[in-house]
Write an enzyme that holds these catalytic residues in place. Sequence first.
Site, PDB file in Angstrom:
ATOM      1  N   ILE A 116       0.815  -1.224   0.000  1.00 12.45           N
ATOM      2  CA  ILE A 116       0.000   0.000   0.000  1.00 12.45           C
ATOM      3  C   ILE A 116       0.845   1.269   0.000  1.00 12.45           C
ATOM      4  CG2 ILE A 116      -2.001  -1.064   1.087  1.00 12.45           C
ATOM      5  CD1 ILE A 116      -1.059   0.041   3.762  1.00 12.45           C
ATOM      6  N   GLY A 161      10.913   6.156   2.562  1.00 11.75           N
ATOM      7  CA  GLY A 161      12.348   6.125   2.758  1.00 11.75           C
ATOM      8  C   GLY A 161      12.790   4.949   3.610  1.00 11.75           C
ATOM      9  N   PHE A 162      11.944   4.553   4.563  1.00 12.05           N
ATOM     10  CA  PHE A 162      12.308   3.438   5.429  1.00 12.05           C
ATOM     11  C   PHE A 162      12.132   2.095   4.723  1.00 12.05           C
ATOM     12  CE2 PHE A 162      11.266   0.182   8.586  1.00 12.05           C
ATOM     13  CZ  PHE A 162      12.317   0.325   9.475  1.00 12.05           C
ATOM     14  N   GLY A 163      11.064   1.971   3.932  1.00 14.67           N
ATOM     15  CA  GLY A 163      10.816   0.717   3.256  1.00 14.67           C
ATOM     16  C   GLY A 163       9.399   0.643   2.730  1.00 14.67           C
ATOM     17  N   VAL A 190       5.391  -0.618   2.677  1.00 15.31           N
ATOM     18  CA  VAL A 190       4.310  -0.747   3.651  1.00 15.31           C
ATOM     19  C   VAL A 190       3.254  -1.681   3.078  1.00 15.31           C
ATOM     20  CG1 VAL A 190       2.613   0.459   5.072  1.00 15.31           C
ATOM     21  CG2 VAL A 190       4.750   1.601   4.444  1.00 15.31           C
ATOM     22  N   LYS A 223       5.301  -1.953   8.070  1.00 13.50           N
ATOM     23  CA  LYS A 223       6.359  -1.198   7.392  1.00 13.50           C
ATOM     24  C   LYS A 223       7.655  -1.983   7.520  1.00 13.50           C
ATOM     25  CE  LYS A 223       7.529   2.948   8.932  1.00 13.50           C
ATOM     26  NZ  LYS A 223       7.503   4.418   9.119  1.00 13.50           N
ATOM     27  N   ASP A 237       9.475  15.658  11.365  1.00  7.56           N
ATOM     28  CA  ASP A 237       9.152  15.327   9.969  1.00  7.56           C
ATOM     29  C   ASP A 237       7.642  15.437   9.734  1.00  7.56           C
ATOM     30  OD1 ASP A 237       9.821  14.692   7.377  1.00  7.56           O
ATOM     31  OD2 ASP A 237       9.803  12.528   7.695  1.00  7.56           O
TER      32      ASP A 237
END
Length: 826
Positions: free
Chosen positions: A490, A494-496, A498, A512, A608
């Site tokens: 979905i 930046g982290f990965g 989801v 995530k 952020d």
Amino acid sequence: MEDQPLILLLLLVFFSSYQLPSSAYTLPDKYFINCGSNIDINITSRTYVGDMNSGHVSFTKENSYVVDNNPASNTPPALYQTARIFRKKSSYNFKIDSNGSYLVRLHFFGLSNLPTSVFNISAAGFVLLHNFTVQNSDKTAVIKEFILSIPIGEFSIHLVPQGSSFAFVNAIELFPAPPDFINDEHSDDHKGRLSPAFHTIHRINVGGPTLTPENDTLLRTWLPDDPYLYNVHTAINKQDLSAQPNYMAPVNKFIAPAPVYMTAKEMNIDTSRQSNNFNVTWSYDVTRNARHLVRVHFCDIVSSSLSNFQFLLYIDNYLSPEINPYQATGLLATPFYVDFVVVSDDSGFMNISIGPDSRSLVKTAFLNGVEIMEMMGESDFVKSKQKSVFIIVVPVVLGVGGLVLVCIFGGLLFIILRSKKLKSIETPEWLPLTAYKGSTHSNRKKSQQSTRSREGTINASPVPDLNLGLKIPFFEIQLATSNFDTKLLIGKGGFGDVYRGTLRTGIKVAVKRSKPGSGQGLPEFQTEIMVLSRIRHLHLVSLIGYCDEMSEMILVYEFMEKGTLREHLYNSELPCLSWKQRLEICIGAARGLNYLHRGATGGIIHRDVKSTNILLDENFVAKVADFGLSRSGPPDQSHVSTDVKGTFGYLDPDYFRTQQLTEKSDVYSFGVVLLEVLCARPAIDPTLPMDQVNLAEWGMLYKKKGLLEQILDPSIKPQINPNSLRKFADIAEKCLEEDAADRPTMSDVAWDLEYALQLQQTAVVQESHEDSTTNVSGMLLPFIQRLPSMTAQFQSDDTSIIREDDSCSLLSTGEVFSQLKIDDAR
């Protein structure tokens, strides 16, 4: 997609939990053939009849035999001193009296006076051995075992020399297997879908010594497991030689002999370690990209008493149903086994692991035996380009008398219901293990080094103060996301990636997942856990759990049905948000940020804030998310940061210039979000003219010129009350002040947004000369802010740990305005 390797197909094969034991079975006398000889040899109570003497076996006439001519000191065992040799395509022919599964063993021993040969062997329509050659440098016999479905009549084993070579065989065993030795007849859904031909690749006595045919009920050889163990320090040998195992149907001594169930490998638990969250892993060489029947044997000889005890089994690091010895047997030292069908990848290796279950009272795991058999040939069940997963749980049911009958029907009902439920877990592909497990090996040494390094990272959490109560096993996340099915993807960040998922408890979650094994994002991962494990608020996304097993970094949140705020503002097919909805969303986000700044212990700066980090639940209630860049500390204290972090377009210019981080940096970013909500465009749009690229600069320019209405989202322009618009614009302008000291607190922002909503909801149509937001604001806001009871009420409401309602809850605002007795907010 089609060029990615097949990784795993897990299928618990249906075995009869209601069959009588095979106690009536005895090892047959035929066929045991001593090839190339007229001498009968007695070995392990079986007589291997010379093929020249057998009246029930024939072989092609164009053949010869050879006798070993080694000196007596190097003479091989009697069974391997002769061989039958074929220079042309030839066969052994046997008379079969009954239909069923048969064990076929072919013995090969390279005699000193035989050159190296290459040949094929086929039977029952299957090529059993292809381009087969025997290298007997260590002077040990090579025994190839197969299980074949053979009908009544003549059965032939064909030997076909390749080129100018020859074919040979030293001995042959052919006899009926015990009833239900391999059986899929008790499943309507999968009946007859197993291959009728199996080639035994490995037969392992886990935790025990080599078992020779003399120790086995079916004349099998079981090898010790140590050569296949990744890390010898993760497991210890266990044995209980004091008593025979308690065989109960459908397990009997022909499934595996007693010595297999009297020894085991158990997790090597170190009580001095803070965490023993590791797996014991074995790596077996297997045929590439082929189906294998994997049989794992269990018998609890490690427990001193019955207990609530279950543990986890993985094949190639994919989870099988949990192993519960007492659900399966109800007794100590009672054998049971589980079968799987596994499609190997192109690495040539298969990993089998056991590990603790966090929900179990006893944190250990054990394994007694492993058998791996290649399933030969193609069936309708597996297509070469289809990668589906079926997991069907079939418990072994035991009991006596009426209890057996009750368990039978209960077990059958469970099987039917469970299989219907889990058949829906189908994914177009399993992710390649090389992406995160390191399971593609160039050689065993490399894989062992990789695993030792990997296991060293999973004995404890990455940092000591992570909330272990929130840890979720990796297998649970795999189940929740259908093994990270791309259909459930979905979002990407930046982290990965989801994924949408559903836990076994029925809770919908967002998963995530950092890029597996990359190691990037570890500080953000740790920060997110530490922040969200401390706080709970209606307008902050809740952390359900996390996983840090096997180099994974996974965060599991409550699922936000409506996605991100940004998705509802622009570049999306989603329905447009009304102005009232947008105000309520902004109020919710402001409340969440205010709680971070003032309500959370020590104060937290988000760092952020942006429209993609404001999520919406099914009722469009806003929740702030993504705390990977957050910083903790007293809300009025500055943080000097040489590493300025944030998102371009939302980044506080005062923070960027001075590197002084305060809560007012979040206020600036939130001001940009307010303009996004108003104008429905990105914070930075490089496709626009230079003076319009930066939304904050462009929006404030039009605000100062009195032209703000020209840049409004056209879809909401007719809905906006001018008073509400002007108040909202004033709030955004204050948030975007260049000097951080001139910006309001998030508490003030939330309060003013509540007021803007109240202005929007006014039911009285004002006269044109009354339409002055400036005058209203000037008269009322100083008076309201001087009411201590009002501020206290807002703070109390906003810092509550959990709010029961899922609405934006404007009760406090209504109460405020009713106490002020301002009719229609005038």
